[in-house]
Design a protein around this motif. Structure first.
Motif, short mmCIF file in Angstrom:
data_model
loop_
_atom_site.label_atom_id
_atom_site.label_comp_id
_atom_site.label_asym_id
_atom_site.label_seq_id
_atom_site.Cartn_x
_atom_site.Cartn_y
_atom_site.Cartn_z
N VAL A 42 68.73 -3.91 131.12
CA VAL A 42 67.87 -2.94 130.43
C VAL A 42 68.20 -2.96 128.94
O VAL A 42 69.35 -2.74 128.55
CB VAL A 42 68.06 -1.52 130.98
CG1 VAL A 42 67.20 -0.52 130.21
CG2 VAL A 42 67.73 -1.47 132.47
N SER A 43 67.19 -3.20 128.11
CA SER A 43 67.40 -3.15 126.66
C SER A 43 66.87 -1.81 126.13
O SER A 43 65.94 -1.23 126.70
CB SER A 43 66.68 -4.31 125.96
OG SER A 43 65.29 -4.21 126.14
N SER A 44 67.47 -1.33 125.05
CA SER A 44 67.13 -0.03 124.48
C SER A 44 66.76 -0.20 123.01
O SER A 44 67.46 -0.88 122.27
CB SER A 44 68.32 0.93 124.58
OG SER A 44 68.80 1.00 125.90
N VAL A 99 59.73 2.37 129.28
CA VAL A 99 59.74 3.82 129.39
C VAL A 99 60.36 4.41 128.14
O VAL A 99 61.49 4.06 127.77
CB VAL A 99 60.53 4.28 130.64
CG1 VAL A 99 60.55 5.80 130.74
CG2 VAL A 99 59.93 3.67 131.90
N SER A 100 59.63 5.31 127.47
CA SER A 100 60.13 5.95 126.26
C SER A 100 60.60 7.36 126.57
O SER A 100 59.95 8.09 127.32
CB SER A 100 59.04 5.99 125.19
OG SER A 100 58.67 4.68 124.82
N LEU A 154 63.14 2.10 126.83
CA LEU A 154 63.91 1.28 127.76
C LEU A 154 63.00 0.20 128.32
O LEU A 154 61.91 0.49 128.84
CB LEU A 154 64.45 2.14 128.91
CG LEU A 154 65.11 3.46 128.52
CD1 LEU A 154 65.57 4.23 129.76
CD2 LEU A 154 66.28 3.21 127.58
N THR A 155 63.44 -1.05 128.22
CA THR A 155 62.63 -2.18 128.66
C THR A 155 63.42 -3.05 129.62
O THR A 155 64.60 -3.35 129.39
CB THR A 155 62.19 -3.04 127.45
OG1 THR A 155 61.54 -2.21 126.50
CG2 THR A 155 61.25 -4.16 127.88
N LYS A 156 62.77 -3.43 130.71
CA LYS A 156 63.38 -4.36 131.67
C LYS A 156 63.36 -5.76 131.08
O LYS A 156 62.32 -6.25 130.64
CB LYS A 156 62.57 -4.33 132.97
CG LYS A 156 62.97 -5.37 134.00
CD LYS A 156 63.98 -4.83 134.95
CE LYS A 156 64.20 -5.81 136.11
NZ LYS A 156 64.99 -5.21 137.19
N GLN A 157 64.52 -6.41 131.04
CA GLN A 157 64.61 -7.75 130.47
C GLN A 157 64.17 -8.79 131.51
O GLN A 157 64.67 -8.79 132.64
CB GLN A 157 66.04 -8.05 130.04
CG GLN A 157 66.54 -7.15 128.92
CD GLN A 157 67.97 -7.46 128.53
OE1 GLN A 157 68.38 -8.62 128.51
NE2 GLN A 157 68.75 -6.43 128.24
N SER A 185 68.26 3.77 135.20
CA SER A 185 68.32 3.24 136.56
C SER A 185 66.94 2.78 137.03
O SER A 185 66.78 1.69 137.59
CB SER A 185 68.88 4.30 137.52
OG SER A 185 69.02 3.80 138.83
N LEU A 186 65.92 3.60 136.78
CA LEU A 186 64.55 3.24 137.16
C LEU A 186 64.11 1.96 136.45
O LEU A 186 63.50 1.07 137.07
CB LEU A 186 63.60 4.38 136.81
CG LEU A 186 63.69 5.63 137.71
CD1 LEU A 186 63.03 6.82 137.03
CD2 LEU A 186 63.04 5.36 139.06
N ALA A 187 64.41 1.84 135.15
CA ALA A 187 64.03 0.64 134.41
C ALA A 187 64.72 -0.59 134.98
O ALA A 187 64.14 -1.67 135.08
CB ALA A 187 64.38 0.81 132.93
N ALA A 188 66.00 -0.43 135.38
CA ALA A 188 66.74 -1.56 135.94
C ALA A 188 66.16 -2.01 137.27
O ALA A 188 66.11 -3.21 137.57
CB ALA A 188 68.21 -1.17 136.13
#
Length: 411
Positions: A259-261, A234-235, A270-273, A224-227
């Motif tokens: 969010v990609s994993s 965030v790892s 987790l990376t924001k696209q 949720s935070l990454a989105a």
């Protein structure tokens, strides 16, 4: 404890170590009580798991499990087959309002001796442990999967194992499969064909170290935070790409929220696209109801709508989670409607500021709403309720640059 949560940090970069899954830990604690030569590693440090461990190791006549629903279900089965032991199993006021009748009736079908101390169908209950020789029992399939798992976990110690027939549509299949997989790891023979589950008896298991995977439900708040962040990498450790936990569905769900994993060893990043095109989403969460709160709050923060179904078990959790979501999201300006098993959120770009979120003694309410601090400062009432499943949550938010301070108002 009421906490003000806010941040000016919109680029999230860090690595977070999350302790073992509460779901896996509590199953393995029960199995360890049945087979003491099992050793456990990376167990959950949650209140629920500590309560479970204390109850299994203690010798008290009255066993108080407080708010721990998993412990209530699993211990009901455990004490029912613990020959010669008599206990009264009780909990918090909310726990005495959460039904236990379906599980009690199934155990009584098998020959258990269980009576209600107060209201029929609800804790507290008095259990006199019996030697169980019957092995055929049926249970409604659309109830909490914890009832089903409770029966399966004690089955190896029953003289003839168990043949459990699930009547109707099955809820939360991944949690049932998790239980069976843990039994299989101990070379306990099981089968799950159609609506019938069998577990064979086993007197002893080989000495073994069982390592608990980190908790996917706890990971949901970082998805949720990454989105909601502007940028994020965030790892989280320690996670498996092929997990026993149903909430690992987060990977595919949050892909639809930008969010990609990426898995590397036991780490997931987790990376924001960038440039992601958002649109309203629809999910059936029949197998993963515990992440519903996180998803709907994320959607509010992203300004998109959602329709979530398969949520009928949320009404008997720590609180009526559907009603709690309706009340708290409405405070923030959301247009949300709920039924007995679904919720619908209408997309809006406006989130009201200076709102205090009530948590209803529900850990997931506190943690699901916290990521909104990326959009507006927010006060979480009774914030220490997170200790039920994730005691380090607020400290981990601070690692990501959030200001988390004890405060009664916004002034």
């Amino acid at each position: 404890m009421n906490l003000l949560v806010q941040t000016s940090q919109h680029d999230l970069q860090d690595q977070i170590a999350i302790t073992g899954s509460k779901s896996e830990t509590n199953r393995l604690l029960l199995l360890q009580a049945l087979f003491p030569n099992i050793t456990l590693a990376n167990t959950s440090n949650s209140d629920d798991s500590e309560v479970m461990q204390k109850a299994l190791k203690g010798n008290d006549e009255i066993v108080d499990i407080h708010h721990a629903g998993t412990a209530m279900r699993f211990l009901t089965a455990y004490f029912a087959v613990n020959e010669g032991r008599e206990v009264v199993l009780t909990g918090s006021q909310r726990m005495t309002e959460r039904p236990i009748k379906v599980l009690v009736e199934a155990l009584v079908q098998l020959g258990a001796k269980i009576t209600y101390e107060k209201e029929e169908g609800y804790p507290p209950i008095r259990i006199i442990g019996q030697k169980i020789t019957a092995n055929k029992v049926s249970i409604p399939a659309n109830v909490s999967s914890q009832y089903i798992s409770a029966l399966l976990l004690v089955a190896p110690k029953l003289e003839n194992g168990i043949e459990l027939t699930l009547v109707g549509e099955i809820t939360s299949v991944p949690y049932i499969k998790m239980t069976l997989a843990l039994l299989n790891d101990l070379n306990i023979e099981t089968s799950f064909v159609g609506n019938v589950i069998t577990v064979k008896p086993k007197k002893e298991v080989e000495t073994k170290v069982m390592t608990v995977e980190s908790d996917w439900s706890s990971a949901s708040y970082f998805f949720s935070l990454a989105a909601l962040a502007k940028t994020a990498s965030v790892s989280l450790t320690s996670y498996k790409e092929t997990s026993l936990q149903g909430d690992s569905a987060l990977v595919e769900i949050y892909k639809q929220m930008g969010v990609s994993s990426k898995f590397e060893g036991d780490k997931i990043t987790l990376t924001k696209q960038e440039g992601f095109e958002y649109k309203d989403i629809t999910f059936d969460l029949n197998n993963t109801p515990d992440i519903a709160q996180t998803i709907v709050v994320t959607c509010l923060g992203l300004g998109i709508g959602c329709h979530l179904t398969g949520l009928h078990t949320l009404k008997i959790k720590e609180t009526d989670r559907l009603e709690a979501l309706r009340i708290e999201l409405t405070k923030l300006g959301a247009n949300i409607s709920v039924t007995n098993d679904s919720l619908t959120l209408v997309a809006t770009k406006d989130i009201k500021e200076e709102i205090r979120i009530d948590t209803y003694n529900d850990h997931r309410m506190a943690m699901a709403f916290a990521p909104l601090a990326l959009k507006v400062p927010i006060v979480i009432n009774n914030a220490d309720v997170v200790s039920k499943s994730y005691p380090d949550f607020w400290d981990d938010l601070k690692k990501l640059g959030f200001l988390v301070v004890q405060k009664w108002s916004f002034t």
